[in-house]
Design an enzyme around this catalytic site. Structure first.
Site, PDB file in Angstrom:
ATOM      1  NE  ARG A  73      -1.439  -2.313   2.869  1.00  0.00           N
ATOM      2  CZ  ARG A  73      -1.491  -3.598   2.502  1.00  0.00           C
ATOM      3  NH1 ARG A  73      -2.564  -4.049   1.924  1.00  0.00           N
ATOM      4  NH2 ARG A  73      -0.499  -4.432   2.746  1.00  0.00           N
ATOM      5  CB  THR A  74       3.478   2.559   2.279  1.00  0.00           C
ATOM      6  OG1 THR A  74       2.763   2.011   3.386  1.00  0.00           O
ATOM      7  CG2 THR A  74       4.017   3.919   2.649  1.00  0.00           C
ATOM      8  CG  HIS A 153       3.709   3.705   8.612  1.00  0.00           C
ATOM      9  ND1 HIS A 153       3.817   4.580   7.534  1.00  0.00           N
ATOM     10  CD2 HIS A 153       3.268   2.525   8.090  1.00  0.00           C
ATOM     11  CE1 HIS A 153       3.455   3.949   6.435  1.00  0.00           C
ATOM     12  NE2 HIS A 153       3.119   2.707   6.734  1.00  0.00           N
TER      13      HIS A 153
END
Ligand code: CP
Length: 326
Positions: A73-74, A153
């Site tokens: 995802r990131t 994060h």
């Protein structure tokens, strides 16, 4: 006692007049700057359709995405965000860089800077490396932490906050539960910081003593060993995967037993408020920390998190570009 070591300072991330220079951690970000990031994200997404707008904020800017750990995802949402902002982008993973031939991360980023990259999005397992690169190796570039070890994060916490505000409004009215492997989770550590900064009504951490220390508890944060007690009357439930790759020993030997004790299933979800939302930062292990019918059910906003992540990352990229020393 605060279980998270204080390693990030406000001055490292902000310009002297309080603008975003790097994004290294939620720690050290003032509340008004967090609000500014969320408002900027609003400008990039259609509130009715969730369609993402095209912008030229990063035209003629080159962005390097360096992922020294795995990511679905990131990495991809940063790439999409950069493309939506009209940046020139390149992405290097550890397997396709010269790291395996002995090149240091310092030499890698200095080479990419020599090629014209001014913004660096970095995921790295060694805590504090990203801060060192931002402050010592690339002080005239913008560095964005895309996940460092178990510590931080920050863009995940920002997109989670954006998602909660979208569905549930102001955090001062909300009971928020985080279930699972808190100890090894950079997501949980950044979420704790952002929920405290945004004055959440209560933050409940739920997990076994192997994965969650009593030291997290304070006047805003409670620690629960019993999931049913912890999620009672919650507005937001965030489930986390067990991060076996970060454990020195096997702290969770039996996944079936773990699911019985700490898995979020449909029956347990009824203990939360009827309109509670269910979140997960991904990657999910279905049948371990969350049942499939909950992950795919009507209260789940897990895929909304991913979509909002693009808008939030566009906002961060757009704001750090405004403070670049070029
Ligand atoms: N949430 C998160 O960081 O997911 P990835 O590891 O897939 O990027």
């Amino acid at each position: 006692m605060n279980i998270i070591d204080r390693v990030y300072a406000m001055s490292e991330q902000l310009t002297p007049n309080g603008k975003l220079k790097h994004l290294l951690s939620i720690e050290g970000l003032p509340r008004d700057l967090i609000e500014e990031i969320l408002l900027r994200a609003d400008t990039f997404i259609d509130s009715q359709t969730n369609a993402l707008n095209k912008s030229y904020d990063l035209k003629d800017i080159s962005v390097a995405n360096l992922f020294y750990e795995m990511s679905t995802r990131t990495r991809t949402t940063f790439e999409l965000a950069e493309k939506r902002l009209s940046a020139d982008i390149l992405t290097l993973g550890i397997s396709d860089s010269s790291t395996g031939k002995g090149e240091s991360i310092d030499d890698t980023v200095l080479n990419l800077h020599a090629m014209g990259c001014d913004i660096f999005v970095i995921r790295q397992s060694q805590e504090t490396e990203i801060k060192r690169i931002a402050t010592e190796v690339l002080p005239n570039c913008a560095v964005i932490n895309a996940g460092d070890g178990t510590r931080a994060h920050p863009t995940q916490a920002l997109l989670d906050l954006y998602t909660i505000r979208h569905f549930k409004g102001d955090l001062s009215n909300l009971n928020i539960a985080i279930i699972g492997d808190i100890h090894h989770s950079r997501v949980a550590h950044s979420e704790l910081e952002i929920f405290k900064t945004m004055s959440a009504k209560s933050i409940r951490l739920i997990g076994s003593e192997h994965l969650l220390s009593d030291d997290y508890a304070n006047e805003q944060v409670s620690v629960h060993r019993n999931i049913d007690e912890g999620i009672k009357d919650c507005d937001v439930i965030i489930t986390l995967r067990i991060q076996k790759e970060r454990m020195e020993s096997d702290l969770v030997p039996n996944e079936d037993e773990y699911f019985k004790l700490y898995g979020l299933n449909a029956e347990r979800l009824t203990l939360a408020k009827p309109d509670a939302i269910v979140m997960h930062p991904g990657p999910m292990n279905r049948g371990v920390e969350i049942a499939s019918d909950v992950a795919d059910g009507p209260q789940s906003v897990i895929l909304n998190q991913v979509c909002f992540g693009i808008a939030v990352r566009m906002a961060v990229l757009s704001m750090v570009t405004e403070t670049l020393n070029r």
